[in-house]
Design an enzyme around this catalytic site. Structure first.
Site, PDB file in Angstrom:
ATOM      1  N   THR A  58       4.674  -3.552  -0.769  1.00 24.87           N
ATOM      2  CA  THR A  58       4.336  -4.851  -0.188  1.00 24.87           C
ATOM      3  C   THR A  58       4.045  -4.677   1.296  1.00 24.87           C
ATOM      4  OG1 THR A  58       5.125  -7.042   0.430  1.00 24.87           O
ATOM      5  CG2 THR A  58       6.814  -5.364   0.077  1.00 24.87           C
ATOM      6  N   GLY A  59       3.025  -5.376   1.762  1.00 25.48           N
ATOM      7  CA  GLY A  59       2.694  -5.247   3.181  1.00 25.48           C
ATOM      8  C   GLY A  59       1.208  -5.431   3.385  1.00 25.48           C
TER       9      GLY A  59
ATOM     10  N   ARG B 114     -11.906 -10.464  -1.777  1.00 24.97           N
ATOM     11  CA  ARG B 114     -11.121  -9.363  -1.200  1.00 24.97           C
ATOM     12  C   ARG B 114     -10.070  -8.903  -2.220  1.00 24.97           C
ATOM     13  NH1 ARG B 114      -5.310  -8.598  -0.119  1.00 24.97           N
ATOM     14  NH2 ARG B 114      -5.091  -7.178   1.632  1.00 24.97           N
TER      15      ARG B 114
ATOM     16  N   GLY C  74      -6.752  -6.429  -2.611  1.00 24.69           N
ATOM     17  CA  GLY C  74      -5.777  -5.679  -1.810  1.00 24.69           C
ATOM     18  C   GLY C  74      -5.257  -4.464  -2.542  1.00 24.69           C
ATOM     19  N   ASP C  75      -4.132  -3.982  -2.082  1.00 30.43           N
ATOM     20  CA  ASP C  75      -3.531  -2.772  -2.653  1.00 30.43           C
ATOM     21  C   ASP C  75      -2.830  -3.018  -3.985  1.00 30.43           C
ATOM     22  OD1 ASP C  75      -1.680  -4.391  -1.174  1.00 30.43           O
ATOM     23  OD2 ASP C  75      -0.200  -2.789  -1.371  1.00 30.43           O
TER      24      ASP C  75
ATOM     25  N   THR D   5       4.531 -10.837  -1.454  1.00 28.96           N
ATOM     26  CA  THR D   5       4.235 -10.220  -2.742  1.00 28.96           C
ATOM     27  C   THR D   5       5.534  -9.927  -3.487  1.00 28.96           C
ATOM     28  OG1 THR D   5       2.228  -9.231  -1.920  1.00 28.96           O
ATOM     29  CG2 THR D   5       3.362  -8.004  -3.640  1.00 28.96           C
TER      30      THR D   5
ATOM     31  N   GLY E  59      -2.095  -4.811   2.897  1.00 26.39           N
ATOM     32  CA  GLY E  59      -2.690  -4.069   1.794  1.00 26.39           C
ATOM     33  C   GLY E  59      -3.728  -3.040   2.179  1.00 26.39           C
TER      34      GLY E  59
HETATM   35  N1  ASP Z   1       0.016  -6.175  -0.126  1.00 28.23           N
HETATM   36  C1  ASP Z   1      -0.451  -7.521  -0.329  1.00 28.23           C
HETATM   37  C2  ASP Z   1      -1.934  -7.565  -0.082  1.00 28.23           C
HETATM   38  O1  ASP Z   1      -2.397  -6.995   0.870  1.00 28.23           O
HETATM   39  C3  ASP Z   1       0.222  -8.518   0.536  1.00 28.23           C
HETATM   40  C4  ASP Z   1       1.720  -8.499   0.478  1.00 28.23           C
HETATM   41  O2  ASP Z   1       2.328  -7.471   0.177  1.00 28.23           O
HETATM   42  O3  ASP Z   1       2.330  -9.530   0.708  1.00 28.23           O
HETATM   43  O4  ASP Z   1      -2.619  -8.226  -0.823  1.00 28.23           O
END
Ligand code: ASP
Length: 333
Positions: free
Chosen positions: A251-252, A228, A230-231, A200, A254
């Protein structure tokens, strides 16, 4: 000679005026990330590392130039993120990962620290730069978030570029998708693989007027299911900005970032507990996120220009630029 003295005096006046104009101005700063994840040293060749770093620098410089011109933090955030969205290296825009169905669904959000205005889009499939659409939602609608087809209907009225869904196809992400699918079939049916790579992108910026802004953009997670979210487009989880506390982009994994409203929690700790951004980010990432079993990272920027890049994953693509520093990194230092 007289002419010479006159020119020198005029020059010194101009320099003085310039200095005065910038006196009291906030220390313009931009911090970016290009995703956190299983980034161990040795994962990339030296050439690949150099290419990633060059792209991060390009994004930093684009954002910093905007700030240096005296323009708004939100413009800098957008400028930096567009460069990363247009690059196939990052999991946003052009380099987005594939869903379980082999499609690309993109999420993005922005927030303005001066007004607490925010905009977000989720699950868009034909918008070249979702960050621009998120900003258009913030600026040109009474709503905060649009999803899927509704987001794209709204986009038709806005100055954003449409692309065919195939635009998002890259061979690298496709082979990651195929590998993830194969590995998943070997393991427990339906389990989200732990090894998924993130990527991300996000930016936080502080402009001369002391305003903060934050933005985040992503293709989500490889093998995520249709629909879906995400965050990243959730204000308070993936993105948050408030001039009274801080600006954050996450980022991570989510799902964990949503459950912990990571971005807002960091700023709330700063605002209500009076701790600094370092303490707040460490607590949220190294205690709360870690204890729950999640991983990832954040970039955080304070109104005085202090910044943090905190993660509990092996690495995080990241960079910062202000008057004194220009730095990009991938692995833990
Ligand atoms: N946070 C993002 C998600 O879960 C993924 C990412 O940070 O790479 O969609």
């Amino acid at each position: 000679m007289k002419l010479m003295i006159f020119i020198l005096a005029a020059l010194s006046l101009t320099v003085h005026a310039f200095a005065n104009e910038h006196e009291g101005a906030a220390p313009v700063t931009i911090v970016i990330h290009g995703g956190a994840g299983a980034l161990e040293p040795g994962r990339y060749t030296q050439e690949e590392e150099a290419a990633y770093k060059a792209k991060l620098r390009e994004a930093l410089n684009a954002g910093y130039a905007v700030l240096n011109d005296g323009d708004a933090a939100m413009d800098a955030v957008e400028a930096a993120i567009v460069i990363m969205e247009d690059s196939p290296y990052f999991n946003a825009g052009k380099g987005a990962v594939f869903t379980r169905e082999g499609t690309n669904e993109l999420d993005s959000s922005v927030m303005d620290g001066a007004t607490l205005n925010a905009g977000a889009v989720a699950g868009v499939t034909r918008i070249k730069n979702p960050i621009k659409l998120a900003r258009a939602v913030m600026e040109n609608s009474v709503h905060v978030m649009f999803t899927g087809e509704g987001a794209e209907e709204f986009a038709k009225e806005q100055d954003v570029e449409f692309v065919e869904p195939e635009y998002f196809h890259t061979d690298r992400r496709w082979s990651e998708y195929e590998n993830a699918l194969a590995r998943e079939n070997e393991s427990r049916e339906g389990a989200l693989p732990q090894h998924l790579k993130y990527g991300t992108v996000g930016a936080v910026a502080l402009d001369m007027n002391g305003n903060l802004a934050a933005g985040t953009s992503t293709g989500g997670m490889t093998l995520k299911r249709y629909g879906r979210v995400g965050d990243v487009p959730i204000i308070g989880a993936g993105t948050f900005a408030d001039n009274n506390s801080c600006a954050v982009s996450s980022t991570g994994w989510g799902e964990y970032f949503m459950r912990l409203t990571i971005a807002r929690d960091i700023c709330a700790q700063v605002e209500y507990k009076g701790v600094n951004i370092k303490e707040a980010a460490n607590d949220v990432i190294h205690n709360r996120l870690e204890n729950l079993g999640g991983n990832g990272g954040v970039i955080v920027l304070a109104p005085d220009g202090a910044y943090e890049m905190t993660f509990n994953s092996a690495g995080m693509f990241r960079g910062v630029k202000n008057a004194d520093t220009e730095d990009v990194a991938i692995y833990k230092e």
